[in-house]
Scaffold this motif. Sequence first.
Motif, PDB file in Angstrom:
ATOM      1  N   ASP A 149       0.842  -1.194   0.000  1.00  0.00           N
ATOM      2  CA  ASP A 149       0.000   0.000   0.000  1.00  0.00           C
ATOM      3  C   ASP A 149       0.880   1.247   0.000  1.00  0.00           C
ATOM      4  O   ASP A 149       1.668   1.452   0.928  1.00  0.00           O
ATOM      5  N   ASP A 201      -4.224   0.526  -2.918  1.00  0.00           N
ATOM      6  CA  ASP A 201      -4.948   0.710  -1.662  1.00  0.00           C
ATOM      7  C   ASP A 201      -5.396  -0.642  -1.128  1.00  0.00           C
ATOM      8  O   ASP A 201      -5.968  -1.457  -1.867  1.00  0.00           O
ATOM      9  N   THR A 202      -5.132  -0.885   0.147  1.00  0.00           N
ATOM     10  CA  THR A 202      -5.413  -2.200   0.720  1.00  0.00           C
ATOM     11  C   THR A 202      -6.880  -2.577   0.599  1.00  0.00           C
ATOM     12  O   THR A 202      -7.211  -3.702   0.183  1.00  0.00           O
ATOM     13  N   ARG A 213      -7.983   1.492   8.758  1.00  0.00           N
ATOM     14  CA  ARG A 213      -8.000   0.600   7.590  1.00  0.00           C
ATOM     15  C   ARG A 213      -8.958  -0.565   7.825  1.00  0.00           C
ATOM     16  O   ARG A 213      -9.711  -0.962   6.926  1.00  0.00           O
TER      17      ARG A 213
END
Length: 254
Positions: free
Chosen positions: A37, A78-79, A108
């Motif tokens: 990320d 992006d995770t 997250r």
Amino acid sequence: MSVAVVLFTADLRLHDHPPLHAAVTSADAVVPLFVRDPAVDRAGFAAPNRLAFLADCLADLDAGLRKRGGRLVVRNGDTVTEVCAVARETGAGEVHVAAGHSAFARAREDRLRRALAADGRHLRVHDAVTTVVPPGDVTPQGSDHFAVFTPYHRRWSGVPPRAPLPAPRTVRVPPEPRSEELPGRASVAGVSPALATGGEREGRKRLRAWIAQGLDAYEDRHDDLAGDATSRLSPYLHFGAVSATEALHLARAR
């Protein structure tokens, strides 16, 4: 066929890995996933030594999975976006992840939970993966934290840790998810020549050596940097290549 995704973060190992154990036990196939990320790099974690050590850890994790019939899937981006994409590609109903403890990791986790729920999927968060005792479980009466180490240590020492889990014998990975190329140490510039080799195999070897040769004198010599008497386990614990829970059990058994 039921599929589950295991998102690796700061737990880059196969031994004593509750999310992986739960996924292998409950699903027919598992996608071991690591996401590079850019937000993590922007937060200041793109130092050369860290990137090189991480590359070692990922290569070793992939090698361990391949010995068990699987592989590591690596994505860049992006995770939350990448995890959801992998779940859709494979039809995974659940994503397993170790509980995060930083503000970044918790945020997250919340975003990922909401995004998966919007797709009709579930996030399974596992405590005591990167720590022995989940943060916040050990608190004094009338406060949310200890201000002095000694009473905290006494209370912490009285909490029974969970039993370590074995590494899975087999990891079945579906063929669908594509993977980016694994990062390599050789591609990182500015790495210190004496940087230790990362990965679970090296970390477990160092842990066994320290238990056998360094533990008995650790109380007296753990600050003896010049005497090279430290455990040298810090980076392996930081990246989760060594389980803190397993290390505690081995030390107590000694």
